[in-house]
Design an enzyme around this catalytic site. Sequence first.
Site, PDB file in Angstrom:
ATOM      1  N   SER A  34      30.035 -49.787  25.964  1.00 43.24           N
ATOM      2  CA  SER A  34      28.778 -49.045  26.139  1.00 43.24           C
ATOM      3  C   SER A  34      27.706 -49.952  26.717  1.00 43.24           C
ATOM      4  CB  SER A  34      28.309 -48.466  24.799  1.00 43.24           C
ATOM      5  OG  SER A  34      28.199 -49.481  23.825  1.00 43.24           O
ATOM      6  N   ASN A 121      27.569 -50.302  12.785  1.00 46.77           N
ATOM      7  CA  ASN A 121      27.230 -48.895  12.534  1.00 46.77           C
ATOM      8  C   ASN A 121      25.785 -48.726  12.072  1.00 46.77           C
ATOM      9  OD1 ASN A 121      29.875 -48.583  13.164  1.00 46.77           O
ATOM     10  ND2 ASN A 121      30.579 -48.051  11.099  1.00 46.77           N
ATOM     11  N   THR A 166       1.536  -9.932  35.109  1.00 49.59           N
ATOM     12  CA  THR A 166       2.700  -9.680  34.251  1.00 49.59           C
ATOM     13  C   THR A 166       3.756  -9.143  35.205  1.00 49.59           C
ATOM     14  OG1 THR A 166       2.150  -7.384  33.755  1.00 49.59           O
ATOM     15  CG2 THR A 166       1.221  -9.033  32.272  1.00 49.59           C
ATOM     16  N   HIS A 167       5.008  -9.513  34.975  1.00 53.30           N
ATOM     17  CA  HIS A 167       6.101  -9.146  35.900  1.00 53.30           C
ATOM     18  C   HIS A 167       5.833  -9.680  37.311  1.00 53.30           C
ATOM     19  CE1 HIS A 167       7.297  -6.120  32.802  1.00 53.30           C
ATOM     20  NE2 HIS A 167       5.976  -6.016  32.674  1.00 53.30           N
ATOM     21  N   SER A 288       8.884 -32.089  56.991  1.00 64.49           N
ATOM     22  CA  SER A 288      10.242 -31.742  57.407  1.00 64.49           C
ATOM     23  C   SER A 288      10.629 -32.635  58.576  1.00 64.49           C
ATOM     24  CB  SER A 288      10.288 -30.273  57.830  1.00 64.49           C
ATOM     25  OG  SER A 288      11.379 -30.049  58.705  1.00 64.49           O
ATOM     26  N   LYS A 294       5.647 -28.241  58.659  1.00 64.93           N
ATOM     27  CA  LYS A 294       5.949 -28.046  57.238  1.00 64.93           C
ATOM     28  C   LYS A 294       5.228 -29.003  56.306  1.00 64.93           C
ATOM     29  CE  LYS A 294       9.246 -26.067  55.533  1.00 64.93           C
ATOM     30  NZ  LYS A 294       9.401 -24.877  54.722  1.00 64.93           N
ATOM     31  N   ASN A 296       5.943 -29.480  52.264  1.00 63.94           N
ATOM     32  CA  ASN A 296       6.795 -28.963  51.187  1.00 63.94           C
ATOM     33  C   ASN A 296       6.410 -29.521  49.816  1.00 63.94           C
ATOM     34  OD1 ASN A 296       8.406 -27.465  52.962  1.00 63.94           O
ATOM     35  ND2 ASN A 296       9.708 -29.237  53.400  1.00 63.94           N
ATOM     36  N   GLU A 301       9.304 -29.164  43.037  1.00 62.31           N
ATOM     37  CA  GLU A 301      10.675 -28.628  43.025  1.00 62.31           C
ATOM     38  C   GLU A 301      11.612 -29.553  42.248  1.00 62.31           C
ATOM     39  OE1 GLU A 301      11.719 -26.585  47.080  1.00 62.31           O
ATOM     40  OE2 GLU A 301      10.351 -28.243  47.437  1.00 62.31           O
ATOM     41  N   TYR A 328      30.627 -42.915  10.634  1.00 67.03           N
ATOM     42  CA  TYR A 328      30.565 -43.262  12.050  1.00 67.03           C
ATOM     43  C   TYR A 328      31.864 -42.905  12.749  1.00 67.03           C
ATOM     44  CZ  TYR A 328      30.240 -45.820  16.423  1.00 67.03           C
ATOM     45  OH  TYR A 328      30.240 -46.130  17.758  1.00 67.03           O
ATOM     46  N   GLN A 333      29.049 -43.159  20.326  1.00 67.78           N
ATOM     47  CA  GLN A 333      28.613 -44.063  21.387  1.00 67.78           C
ATOM     48  C   GLN A 333      28.138 -43.257  22.602  1.00 67.78           C
ATOM     49  OE1 GLN A 333      30.620 -47.927  22.107  1.00 67.78           O
ATOM     50  NE2 GLN A 333      31.324 -47.003  24.001  1.00 67.78           N
TER      51      GLN A 333
HETATM   52  N1  ARG Z   1      28.672 -49.383  20.763  1.00 65.11           N
HETATM   53  C1  ARG Z   1      28.707 -48.641  19.531  1.00 65.11           C
HETATM   54  C2  ARG Z   1      27.852 -47.399  19.655  1.00 65.11           C
HETATM   55  O1  ARG Z   1      27.029 -47.349  20.509  1.00 65.11           O
HETATM   56  C3  ARG Z   1      28.194 -49.477  18.404  1.00 65.11           C
HETATM   57  C4  ARG Z   1      28.769 -49.140  17.074  1.00 65.11           C
HETATM   58  C5  ARG Z   1      30.204 -49.483  17.058  1.00 65.11           C
HETATM   59  N2  ARG Z   1      30.766 -49.401  15.767  1.00 65.11           N
HETATM   60  C6  ARG Z   1      32.057 -49.435  15.577  1.00 65.11           C
HETATM   61  N3  ARG Z   1      32.488 -49.378  14.386  1.00 65.11           N
HETATM   62  N4  ARG Z   1      32.901 -49.507  16.581  1.00 65.11           N
HETATM   63  O2  ARG Z   1      28.006 -46.455  18.905  1.00 65.11           O
END
Ligand code: ARG
Length: 482
Positions: A34, A121, A166-167, A288, A294, A296, A301, A328, A333
Amino acid sequence: MTPETPNSAGGARTAWSGRFEATPGEFQQRFGASLPVDKRLYAEDIAGSIAHARMLAKQGVIPLADAEAIEAGLLGILKDIEAGAFVFDIADEDVHMAIEAELTRRIGDAGKRLHTGRSRNDQVATDARLYAKRAALELTALLGEVRVALIGLAERHPAVVMPGYTHLQKAQPVLFAHHMLAYFWMMTRDGERLRHAYAAADALPLGSAALAGTTFAIDRDAVAAELGFARVVPNSLDAVSDRDFLADLTYACALGMVHLSRLAEELILWSTEEFGFVTLDDAWSTGSSIMPQKKNPDFAELVRGKTGRALGDLTALLVTLKGLPLAYNKDMQEDKEPVFDAVDTYAGSLEAIAGMLSTLHVNAERMRAGALGGFMAATDLADHLAARGVPFREAHEVVGRLVLACEREGRTLQDLTLAELQEASPVFADDAAGVVDIEAVVARRDTFGGTAPARVAEQLTAAREARAADVAWLAARGAVDD
Ligand code: ARG
């Protein structure tokens, strides 16, 4: 017999090498990591680790000298990350491992004591809560810019009359300032949702360890105080599996985006030649590549378009959580990417809308001209009769016939003579022709919350107070709103 040590054999390093005979391959590392997403939590991670280390030393769990080395080492890492001098290695999986591994490389064995009585965790949950609190403050400040811009428009154009719809059909005239303040109150509620998200995040999970608590004599209250949490999560299982605070924050972003999208849609519509109510500043418009004429409303948007992403982010997060048993699970993640995306999208969109509003050119004449069309004084003519004793349903019928006649003849209600009105109903008073005056129609809506100038001025005062309350809320949390 000497066990093999995979980490020393050139394979990937892991924090659990003791138990394993093989190391993850390159694909597993990339798929499992991650780090590319969560590395932006480095400041929160370091703050949490410093508070944890200090507490461990104070409680006599680790030597004070080690805690001091940990703190100095982490501050050095923080400085290097902020200077762009830190290379994150995907082999470290996430920001928590990357920082801890580097700490140990820098300070040796003391670094290996940091994770005493802690799990990733409770660590990741702590980081995420610190982030959510910061994001809620930053978004509140950005939202403040939009709300100030709305107040500014209402202040600068107190008497401009425009058609109310309205509408998307002309209904009754309203003050442009009233229309702007409608968005102000909508966004005041968005601010309340951000405050709720802040409060939901404001509890410390650290000290819950993996799921059940820890055998060490830790002091969770001390860590909470040090990190600025208002309270401690009272159940270790809940602490490591709760992501409601992220859902609250993402919901605040998603609904906030829905509101910005509605406003963006009106800016787009109003800046068409057909409406011509407003002109977006050149700095907030694009041209444009083929059509020289143009101009825009790209940024409006984009805000409307990006709203889809924020709604997707909320859905992604909720669906990720829905099937998870306690406590957990690695699925969690996947929480960060949608949350970061929703926050970034909302933050950018707030900035864009604030920019568009604060530089908006209001075409008062076009709005007033629009308010004269569409027979928008019809309700007032009917009310005039009803106030003189004609049952409202009958009055409605009489005025409906007048509208039909005007429409056939290409005339407006303002064109009708007193004689014509009294021919339609003798109950019309001698001053009935004045009923349809468009400013009078607006001024007559003098009930609380109505569009009469006096009521809108009252609202403006209340809006300024609501805005001041936000500034105070931010200041009390050490955040500035400029
Ligand atoms: N990278 C993990 C997350 O974002 C951290 C926690 C990982 N914990 C574990 N027991 N593998 O959730």
